[in-house]
Design a protein around this motif. Structure first.
Motif, PDB file in Angstrom:
ATOM      1  N   GLN B 371       0.814  -1.210   0.000  1.00 29.95           N
ATOM      2  CA  GLN B 371       0.000   0.000   0.000  1.00 29.95           C
ATOM      3  C   GLN B 371       0.850   1.262   0.000  1.00 29.95           C
ATOM      4  O   GLN B 371       0.315   2.358   0.028  1.00 29.95           O
ATOM      5  CB  GLN B 371      -0.936  -0.025   1.204  1.00 29.95           C
ATOM      6  N   GLU B 372       2.155   1.106   0.044  1.00 28.73           N
ATOM      7  CA  GLU B 372       3.022   2.281   0.005  1.00 28.73           C
ATOM      8  C   GLU B 372       4.170   2.042  -0.975  1.00 28.73           C
ATOM      9  O   GLU B 372       4.517   0.897  -1.262  1.00 28.73           O
ATOM     10  CB  GLU B 372       3.612   2.552   1.392  1.00 28.73           C
ATOM     11  N   GLY B 373       4.718   3.127  -1.460  1.00 30.76           N
ATOM     12  CA  GLY B 373       5.886   3.046  -2.332  1.00 30.76           C
ATOM     13  C   GLY B 373       5.508   2.696  -3.759  1.00 30.76           C
ATOM     14  O   GLY B 373       4.344   2.401  -4.052  1.00 30.76           O
ATOM     15  N   PRO B 374       6.484   2.737  -4.642  1.00 29.25           N
ATOM     16  CA  PRO B 374       6.195   2.402  -6.041  1.00 29.25           C
ATOM     17  C   PRO B 374       5.822   0.921  -6.164  1.00 29.25           C
ATOM     18  O   PRO B 374       6.429   0.063  -5.522  1.00 29.25           O
ATOM     19  CB  PRO B 374       7.518   2.706  -6.762  1.00 29.25           C
ATOM     20  N   VAL B 375       4.797   0.658  -6.964  1.00 30.32           N
ATOM     21  CA  VAL B 375       4.289  -0.708  -7.059  1.00 30.32           C
ATOM     22  C   VAL B 375       4.509  -1.237  -8.462  1.00 30.32           C
ATOM     23  O   VAL B 375       4.025  -0.660  -9.425  1.00 30.32           O
ATOM     24  CB  VAL B 375       2.774  -0.741  -6.731  1.00 30.32           C
ATOM     25  N   ASP B 376       5.265  -2.312  -8.567  1.00 28.58           N
ATOM     26  CA  ASP B 376       5.369  -2.928  -9.892  1.00 28.58           C
ATOM     27  C   ASP B 376       4.596  -4.244  -9.906  1.00 28.58           C
ATOM     28  O   ASP B 376       4.348  -4.813 -10.968  1.00 28.58           O
ATOM     29  CB  ASP B 376       6.832  -3.142 -10.294  1.00 28.58           C
ATOM     30  N   ARG B 377       4.234  -4.724  -8.729  1.00 28.82           N
ATOM     31  CA  ARG B 377       3.505  -5.990  -8.685  1.00 28.82           C
ATOM     32  C   ARG B 377       2.645  -6.001  -7.426  1.00 28.82           C
ATOM     33  O   ARG B 377       3.162  -6.067  -6.310  1.00 28.82           O
ATOM     34  CB  ARG B 377       4.515  -7.136  -8.643  1.00 28.82           C
ATOM     35  N   TYR B 378       1.340  -5.940  -7.604  1.00 30.98           N
ATOM     36  CA  TYR B 378       0.425  -5.989  -6.460  1.00 30.98           C
ATOM     37  C   TYR B 378       0.289  -7.433  -5.973  1.00 30.98           C
ATOM     38  O   TYR B 378       0.504  -8.379  -6.728  1.00 30.98           O
ATOM     39  CB  TYR B 378      -0.973  -5.508  -6.860  1.00 30.98           C
ATOM     40  N   TYR B 379      -0.105  -7.585  -4.701  1.00 26.25           N
ATOM     41  CA  TYR B 379      -0.556  -8.889  -4.247  1.00 26.25           C
ATOM     42  C   TYR B 379      -1.957  -8.745  -3.666  1.00 26.25           C
ATOM     43  O   TYR B 379      -2.351  -7.658  -3.219  1.00 26.25           O
ATOM     44  CB  TYR B 379       0.401  -9.514  -3.227  1.00 26.25           C
ATOM     45  N   THR B 380      -2.706  -9.793  -3.722  1.00 29.20           N
ATOM     46  CA  THR B 380      -4.054  -9.791  -3.168  1.00 29.20           C
ATOM     47  C   THR B 380      -4.054 -10.624  -1.885  1.00 29.20           C
ATOM     48  O   THR B 380      -3.288 -11.590  -1.770  1.00 29.20           O
ATOM     49  CB  THR B 380      -5.074 -10.350  -4.176  1.00 29.20           C
ATOM     50  N   VAL B 381      -4.857 -10.229  -0.922  1.00 31.56           N
ATOM     51  CA  VAL B 381      -5.003 -11.006   0.305  1.00 31.56           C
ATOM     52  C   VAL B 381      -6.432 -11.549   0.341  1.00 31.56           C
ATOM     53  O   VAL B 381      -7.395 -10.783   0.290  1.00 31.56           O
ATOM     54  CB  VAL B 381      -4.733 -10.153   1.561  1.00 31.56           C
ATOM     55  N   LEU B 382      -6.532 -12.864   0.363  1.00 33.96           N
ATOM     56  CA  LEU B 382      -7.853 -13.509   0.390  1.00 33.96           C
ATOM     57  C   LEU B 382      -8.025 -14.196   1.736  1.00 33.96           C
ATOM     58  O   LEU B 382      -7.121 -14.899   2.193  1.00 33.96           O
ATOM     59  CB  LEU B 382      -7.966 -14.537  -0.733  1.00 33.96           C
TER      60      LEU B 382
END
Lengths: 696, 430
Positions: B371-382
């Protein structure tokens, strides 16, 4: 329509018209040193669609939110009594900045924040308003303090630091509006012959003239640089350097809150990236558009036309020309929006009507009237006046309550139509909705009991609730129609759980109010005559207990169903039915308190007084669940602490607590007299049972 | 038999107990107590965590509630816990609210239905508390190159998929025996097995718990188990409840609801290649403790309990959208591929308020990052939940709503009839 009903209707319309704000016929002239903008311009600008806070809304709303943010009010009242409305104020700031700087627009809750930036607060109260001109000498210090705070967590800041940060944000917001048209009023002096030839020999050009060729000129500058030219040796490169500086100066700031140009592009399609979708959705500020043009991304002729019209607006000499320019902006942006097919300007007219009519605010007067008529009819009954007189008073009171309720429901309905949502999407809307349910329920109860009692309470609660809604809006200083976060974005659950639980709150508040007022009257009667109940009191007491019982049943139904539906929603959203979140617990506590009353009544443990006493205390539990849990700072419903809300909560607790205490005092008097067995007056032979000792 | 003979027959003991258990008095006492426990438990969350509040107030048989300091004395009051109150209230509801009104005719049919619905909810809550298992799984988006290749681009990337999820609260001691072919054979010991291995406390010696598995050639002796701790340098740590080991000591961590809790243990392996090996094993350690026995490597770590899902879940795309010009999340959702044991694939879209249900499991969209900083790859939490009582709330609320609606509509109809009759009588009198 019956003549009597028609008379009431006409009377109501007349009162409503009288209560509506007057439309000033200002003509852009100076009056008492203050610019008066023409009604035509104010109306035209007020209905201009702009994007702000994640949604497209009319400028009237946008300017109102700016004013709320700065002054915690939707209008500014000057010392001489003149009142400045949002669009007028916004025009003054954007076009007559020096004049706007003198207006006391910055509300400060503690002048310590002003003293902290090295300014004197002599002559000001602890909580006061300041003008930009007053703050200006301390701004460099304010910005330095803000820079220090930038790296800290909001929760870790002291009260003074929070206020410092808040003032910094508000000053920045104000400066953004003040500079909103700096670009439009600037002329760029063309530095050399080559450039002048390019613009037909003109010596200077406008921002909008440069924009279509901006990218070309930047590329030309780069090419010259690559060929070895420098600004010192090549006059054309120096001129181009001036162009780049001109754009950099104006486009370096992107916090100008005037996103008025819908992107004139096709929808990127269902498989678009979030960035592409954002580029399509996000309406552009004129300077954002300029940055896009400088980068060489496509800018359409219609977008440039909007920019030109805004330029005409900023440069116009009179209000007629300004209004015409805004009309052009409006026409162009709506045309672009329509072609985009996103239906973004659908509710602009509705929202302008909603804000102009301000139905719920004006409905307060009818609620006050209903209270007065209802209270008068109760007093007529107590004084043994004519039944006909009381009936007429109730008749007028019911009419007033009906008109007030219709205005309140009208306001809630308009909000639903604007947002295409069920009636409640945020805490502000709970107040309006609960007020409507309370008033409607009081009207139904009055229809059954016809004593003026429910009428007076319904009117009083309606007025207090709507007034509370206004105070809440002012203290939050934010748009009350903000878009929803992902988890709330579900009309099914908003329509089911949220509405049912709030109907439960409404029932709890109504029962508490009826019980509290009855307890105070009861205590008064006991003080006046400890053993003898006046005939009027017996009827009122019996009715009040029946009302409290009926409303509590109503509340239990909606409270239980609403609470469990909340659990079912949570089960779908977070994977657990019950998580002991403070808001869930608050709802459960209301239900437990109401079930306690109903089962106590059934089991014979709570007689009439007991039911009224516990119903009054249930009012404090409703306040706890409705507002206080949001202030605790924990759980999924913590919206941030607000001092104004905290004060209101304290007043609510104190009011219900005191009224319950007064009732208890009356009960103690009754017990004392009964225990002493003092024979009094008429009751020597066989005293009838006191109402609080009997079961309903 | 005469009437007087009937009147003197004393009620049986069972009837007396039943009368007390089903009484309005007990019902009111339970409602009153539950109210205060709910209030105290809510306020406790402000100072402590939600979990601490649940354990202390809502899931306990009894609680010592601290009222505060007054006149220099810390006032405390013993109260029944939420669990005890709910059990008593359920019995009261069953006897007083169901059995007693069973034969009272149609007048109370709505009350009976509503009470049955509430009982069903209580049963559902009990099943949930004791049999539901909740955890989370974190999946990364496919790398940009894989995304460009289409849905199948992420098939070989382990970061995008999982067949196990991590328990929310339970931990386990895992021993992985490295096999000659490079694979690992896992031995796991859930934390209840060594939860008694507590440090020394006042009047109590520290306890040691021995863990063994049939094919594991190691004996694990666990001591000084702490649920929330952090390793510190022994030299600077005062008031230690655990011994120093290689200059480190496990010290209790501050209980702050903002931070996740990490447990730790002291682990001793006797007779390991002629010597006794000791180490601190902490839940947040990046690398496992590696020991050798019988020519094989064993990787030992303390980790959140891993639970199997009946299928493999693979993230194809994660979408996070904000309302334009704001940081306000409008939508976040995950497109996943569910592959079952038979190898067949299903495309599933999971978003807020729109979970995936299958085979007794429910999978919810609960978070994302970074949720912070530059993002090149998100992750999802299920969030993954196995709850046998998943649908009981729906059934319960339907039954309760029906019951209350019947009851209150009947009451309203009776009231209106009574009022009409009264008005008619008043009219006839005048």
């Amino acid at each position: 329509m019956k003549p009597a009903l028609r008379t009431l209707f006409v009377l109501a319309l007349g009162l409503a018209a009288a209560a509506l704000p007057g439309q000033g016929a200002s003509q852009g002239a100076s009056q008492g040193g203050r610019t008066q903008w023409s009604a035509e311009l104010v109306d035209q600008l007020g209905s201009l669609p702009v994007m702000g806070g994640g949604r497209v809304k009319p400028m009237l709303s946008h300017a109102g939110v700016s004013m709320l943010m700065l002054s915690n009010k939707r209008s500014l009242t000057l010392e001489e009594g003149a009142r400045i409305q949002p669009v007028d104020w916004w025009l003054t700031v954007a076009l007559e900045g020096d004049e706007a700087d003198q207006l006391p627009i910055f509300k400060v809750t503690d002048v310590a924040v002003i003293e902290q930036i090295g300014l004197s607060t002599a002559g000001h109260k602890k909580r006061d308003s300041f003008s930009y001109a007053e703050l200006e000498p301390g701004l460099s210090r304010l910005f330095a303090e803000a820079r220090k705070l930038r790296g800290t967590e909001p929760d870790d800041r002291s009260r003074l630091q929070k206020q410092t940060w808040d003032l910094y944000l508000r000053v920045s917001h104000y400066e953004s509006i003040r500079m909103a048209f700096a670009w439009a009023r600037a002329d760029f002096e063309l530095g050399d012959e080559v450039l002048r030839d390019r613009f037909g020999g003109a010596s200077s050009v406008r921002f909008s003239d440069l924009l279509p060729v901006a990218h070309e000129l930047v590329e030309e500058y780069k090419a010259l640089g690559a060929a070895g030219a420098t600004v010192e040796t090549d006059p054309h490169m120096k001129a181009l350097d001036g162009v780049i500086e001109f754009f950099e100066f104006h486009t370096g700031r992107f916090d100008v809150p005037f996103e008025v140009i819908p992107p004139d592009m096709d929808h990127p399609g269902p498989n678009a990236t979030p960035e592409q979708k954002h580029a399509w959705e996000f309406w552009r500020d004129p300077l954002h558009l300029a940055a896009v043009a400088v980068r060489g991304e496509p800018v359409t002729e219609r977008e440039l036309d909007v920019l030109r019209a805004l330029e005409d607006f900023a440069r116009a000499e009179d209000d007629g020309a300004r209004a015409a320019a805004i009309a052009r902006v409006d026409e162009l942006s709506r045309a672009i929006a329509e072609d985009r097919g996103a239906d973004e300007t659908r509710a602009i007219g509705l929202e302008v009507s909603y804000l102009d009519l301000n139905l719920h605010w004006h409905g307060i007067w009818f609620f006050v009237l209903a209270f007065l008529f209802g209270a008068a009819s109760v007093l007529v009954g107590i004084a043994g006046g004519s039944a006909k007189g009381g009936q007429i008073l109730r008749w007028f009171g019911n009419g007033a309550l009906g008109v007030g309720l219709a205005m309140l429901v009208g306001a809630v309905t308009l909000r639903c139509m604007i947002q295409l949502r069920p009636p409640i999407t945020n805490l502000y809307e709970t107040i309006l909705f609960i007020a409507a349910i309370v008033v409607a329920s009081a009207a139904v109860l009055e229809w059954f009991h016809r004593k003026g009692f429910s009428l007076a309470i319904g009117g009083a609660l309606g007025a207090i609730a709507v007034l509370g809604a206004h105070r809440f809006e002012f203290s939050s200083g934010d748009d009350t129609m903000r878009p929803l976060v992902a988890v709330l974005d579900d009309n099914f659950w908003l329509a089911t759980h949220v509405t049912t639980i709030n109907i439960g709150y409404a029932a709890g508040m109504l029962a508490a109010a009826v019980a509290a007022v009855t307890l105070v009257i009861y205590a008064g009667v006991r003080l006046a005559s400890p053993r003898i109940d006046p005939p009027w009191f017996r009827g009122l007491y019996r009715s009040a207990v029946t009302i409290v019982y009926a409303v509590t049943c109503f509340g239990v139904f909606f409270g239980v169903v609403g609470t469990i539906l909340g659990g079912v929603w949570a089960n779908d959203s977070w994977g657990r039915f019950w998580g002991w979140d403070p808001k869930e617990n608050g709802a459960l506590m209301i239900v437990l308190a109401q079930l306690f009353i109903l089962h106590g009544r059934l089991g014979g443990h709570l007689l009439k007084f007991g039911q009224l006493f516990w119903a009054t205390l249930t009012g404090t539990i409703v306040i706890f669940s409705w507002f206080h849990v949001n202030q605790l700072g924990v759980g999924l419903h913590a919206y941030g602490f607000s001092e104004a809300v905290d004060t209101a909560i304290g007043i609510g607790y104190w009011t219900f607590g005191t009224m319950a205490g007064v009732g208890l005092l009356g009960r103690i008097i009754e017990w004392t007299v009964m225990a002493a067995g003092e024979p009094t007056g008429e009751t020597q032979s066989s005293p009838p049972p006191l109402p609080s000792q009997t079961r309903s | 038999m005469t009437d007087s003979a009937k009147a003197v027959a004393p009620p049986s003991l069972l009837a007396k107990v039943g009368a007390v258990l089903g009484s309005y008095t007990l019902c009111m006492a339970c409602l009153f107590a539950l109210f205060w426990i709910t209030l105290f438990g809510t306020l406790y969350q402000v100072e402590e965590s939600l979990l601490a509040s649940q354990i202390k107030y809502f899931e306990s048989w009894g609680v010592i509630h601290e009222l505060g300091t007054f006149l220099g004395v810390d006032w405390k009051v013993p109260l029944p816990g939420g669990y005890l109150i709910m059990v008593v209230l359920s019995i009261n509801l069953l006897i007083g609210g169901v059995m007693r009104v069973w034969n009272r005719g149609t007048r109370v049919i709505g009350v009976l239905i509503a009470h049955l619905g509430i009982l069903l909810l209580c049963v559902g809550a009990w099943v949930r508390l004791h049999y539901a298992v909740d955890g989370q799984v974190q999946l990364f988006e496919p790398l940009p190159a894989a995304q460009a290749a289409g849905d199948d681009g992420s098939v070989d990337d382990p970061a995008t998929q999982a067949q196990v999820y991590l328990h929310d609260h339970n931990w386990e001691l895992a021993v992985i025996a490295r096999q000659p072919d490079g694979s690992g054979k896992e031995y796991t010991f859930p934390d209840p097995l060594f939860a008694d291995a507590q440090p020394a406390a006042e009047g109590k010696n520290s306890r040691v718990v021995t863990l063994r598995a049939t094919t594991l050639p190691l004996t694990l002796e666990v001591s000084h188990f702490m649920r929330n701790c952090v390793p510190r340098e022994a030299a600077g740590t005062e008031a230690r409840s655990a011994p120093a080991l290689e200059g480190l000591v496990l010290a209790p961590a501050v209980d702050d609801p903002k931070f996740r809790k990490f447990p730790g243990i002291y682990l001793e392996i006797p007779e390991l290649e002629g010597a006794t090996k000791k180490s601190i094993v902490w839940g947040r350690s990046v690398a496992p403790w590696v020991v050798r026995a019988a020519g094989r490597e064993y990787l030992i770590s303390l980790r959140r309990q891993r639970l199997e899902m009946p299928w493999n879940i693979r993230l194809v795309d994660f979408v996070k959208e904000d309302h334009p010009g704001t940081g306000l999340a409008r939508r976040f959702s995950s497109d996943v591929v569910i592959t079952d044991a038979a190898g067949s694939d299903r495309d599933v879209h999971i978003s807020m308020n729109n979970p995936f249900r299958d085979d007794g499991f429910v999978v919810y969209q609960s978070g994302w990052g970074p949720q912070e900083g530059p993002v090149d790859r998100y992750y999802t939490v299920l969030t993954v939940s196995k709850n046998p009582a998943d649908l009981i709330p729906w059934i319960g609320v339907s039954i309760i709503a029906l019951g209350l609606a019947i009851h209150f509509i009947m009451k309203l109809a009776r009231f209106i009839r009574r009022e009409a009759a009264r008005a008619q009588r008043a009219g006839a009198t005048s």
